[in-house]
Design an enzyme around this catalytic site. Sequence first.
Site, mmCIF file in Angstrom:
data_model
loop_
_atom_site.group_PDB
_atom_site.id
_atom_site.type_symbol
_atom_site.label_atom_id
_atom_site.label_comp_id
_atom_site.label_asym_id
_atom_site.label_seq_id
_atom_site.Cartn_x
_atom_site.Cartn_y
_atom_site.Cartn_z
ATOM 1 N N GLY A 45 -3.989 5.021 4.775
ATOM 2 C CA GLY A 45 -3.814 3.457 4.536
ATOM 3 C C GLY A 45 -4.188 2.739 6.009
ATOM 4 O O GLY A 45 -4.383 3.237 7.160
ATOM 5 N N GLY A 47 -5.060 -1.396 7.456
ATOM 6 C CA GLY A 47 -5.084 -3.045 7.400
ATOM 7 C C GLY A 47 -4.799 -3.760 8.509
ATOM 8 O O GLY A 47 -5.356 -3.338 9.570
ATOM 9 N N GLY A 48 -4.355 -5.085 8.591
ATOM 10 C CA GLY A 48 -4.251 -5.728 9.734
ATOM 11 C C GLY A 48 -3.435 -4.916 10.907
ATOM 12 O O GLY A 48 -3.720 -5.344 11.998
ATOM 13 N N PHE A 49 -2.403 -3.926 10.393
ATOM 14 C CA PHE A 49 -1.738 -3.291 11.460
ATOM 15 C C PHE A 49 -2.371 -2.242 12.245
ATOM 16 O O PHE A 49 -1.930 -1.572 13.143
ATOM 17 C CB PHE A 49 -0.462 -2.661 10.645
ATOM 18 C CG PHE A 49 -1.073 -1.890 9.607
ATOM 19 C CD1 PHE A 49 -1.245 -0.329 9.893
ATOM 20 C CD2 PHE A 49 -0.983 -2.279 8.333
ATOM 21 C CE1 PHE A 49 -1.821 0.284 8.842
ATOM 22 C CE2 PHE A 49 -1.323 -1.613 7.172
ATOM 23 C CZ PHE A 49 -1.592 -0.160 7.473
ATOM 24 N N GLY A 50 -3.587 -1.724 11.483
ATOM 25 C CA GLY A 50 -4.267 -0.478 12.151
ATOM 26 C C GLY A 50 -4.520 0.347 11.036
ATOM 27 O O GLY A 50 -4.849 -0.055 9.677
ATOM 28 N N GLU A 121 7.737 10.183 11.132
ATOM 29 C CA GLU A 121 8.097 10.986 10.101
ATOM 30 C C GLU A 121 7.310 10.813 8.803
ATOM 31 O O GLU A 121 7.104 9.591 8.457
ATOM 32 C CB GLU A 121 9.534 11.490 9.618
ATOM 33 C CG GLU A 121 10.189 10.215 9.020
ATOM 34 C CD GLU A 121 11.616 10.200 8.805
ATOM 35 O OE1 GLU A 121 12.240 11.599 8.441
ATOM 36 O OE2 GLU A 121 12.574 9.281 8.891
ATOM 37 N N ASP A 167 9.791 -7.992 7.164
ATOM 38 C CA ASP A 167 8.884 -7.711 6.122
ATOM 39 C C ASP A 167 9.376 -6.797 5.088
ATOM 40 O O ASP A 167 8.776 -5.651 4.569
ATOM 41 C CB ASP A 167 7.569 -7.180 6.759
ATOM 42 C CG ASP A 167 6.525 -7.450 5.785
ATOM 43 O OD1 ASP A 167 6.599 -8.216 4.975
ATOM 44 O OD2 ASP A 167 5.457 -6.740 6.140
#
Length: 313
Positions: A45, A47-50, A121, A167
Amino acid sequence: MLLSKINSLAHLRAAPCNDLHATKLAPGKEKEPLESQYQVGPLLGSGGFGSVYSGIRVADNLPVAIKHVEKDRISDWGELPNGTRVPMEVVLLKKVSSDFSGVIRLLDWFERPDSFVLILERPEPVQDLFDFITERGALQEDLARGFFWQVLEAVRHCHNCGVLHRDIKDENILIDLSRGEIKLIDFGSGALLKDTVYTDFDGTRVYSPPEWIRYHRYHGRSAAVWSLGILLYDMVCGDIPFEHDEEIIKGQVFFRQTVSSECQHLIKWCLSLRPSDRPSFEEIRNHPWMQGDLLPQAASEIHLHSLSPGSSK
């Protein structure tokens, strides 16, 4: 049988927190290269997080998740006891990582010139709660109770460790289908827990409390309880209760599914407009709905038959 496994986890309690001084990871440049320790697999996946990739630890074939975060996307930084400057997410994960199974564990991290790489993990087989609900619709209350109890314990563990997740939502909850355990993931929007007010928020807006929408201010614990109320509604109704800011501010809860009066009461209590009216974690744990029994195994086996190959055997 997954549901009976979930029931057996009801005794779990928040575990002692990790002492940052006890396990110091060496700076990335002092380690063996990431490529020699981990085999990187397909993209899971982004997104904005990387971006997050599946991977394998070469030494023992342990499945891992490999998260890449670009430095120019990092807005919140922290410092380890040895003085190393790292993303706040690393600090938070190190504080909550322990023998407690309800929070994803940080196994290692690396620094690169333009990014950080986090090794986490990766349970198998696994599905996030969003996809779980999307495929199956609203959950029966016994199953929702088993999941919600574990989420509550995970959030309590974080708070006991001085960490505010910020979140809490279905996409950030992984279900280990082989064990019936949930894991809270993605601390990229988190912060150190404090008693004073927060004036910043980088989580998911439809899970945020009305005081943030109206005043851009909130307290960590009461905001977390609001998010838990949204999550429980999502589980038993199959979708979140509010989509727009005006709906969050009004806080009127309409149930789209048949939900027991006790469950409705707990949800509405968590979604009290006044933060001071919301229950504490202990009050949630002691609520009558949380004391209910799970379905007998035969009935639950029918309900969970399609979870994963062999999971209901």
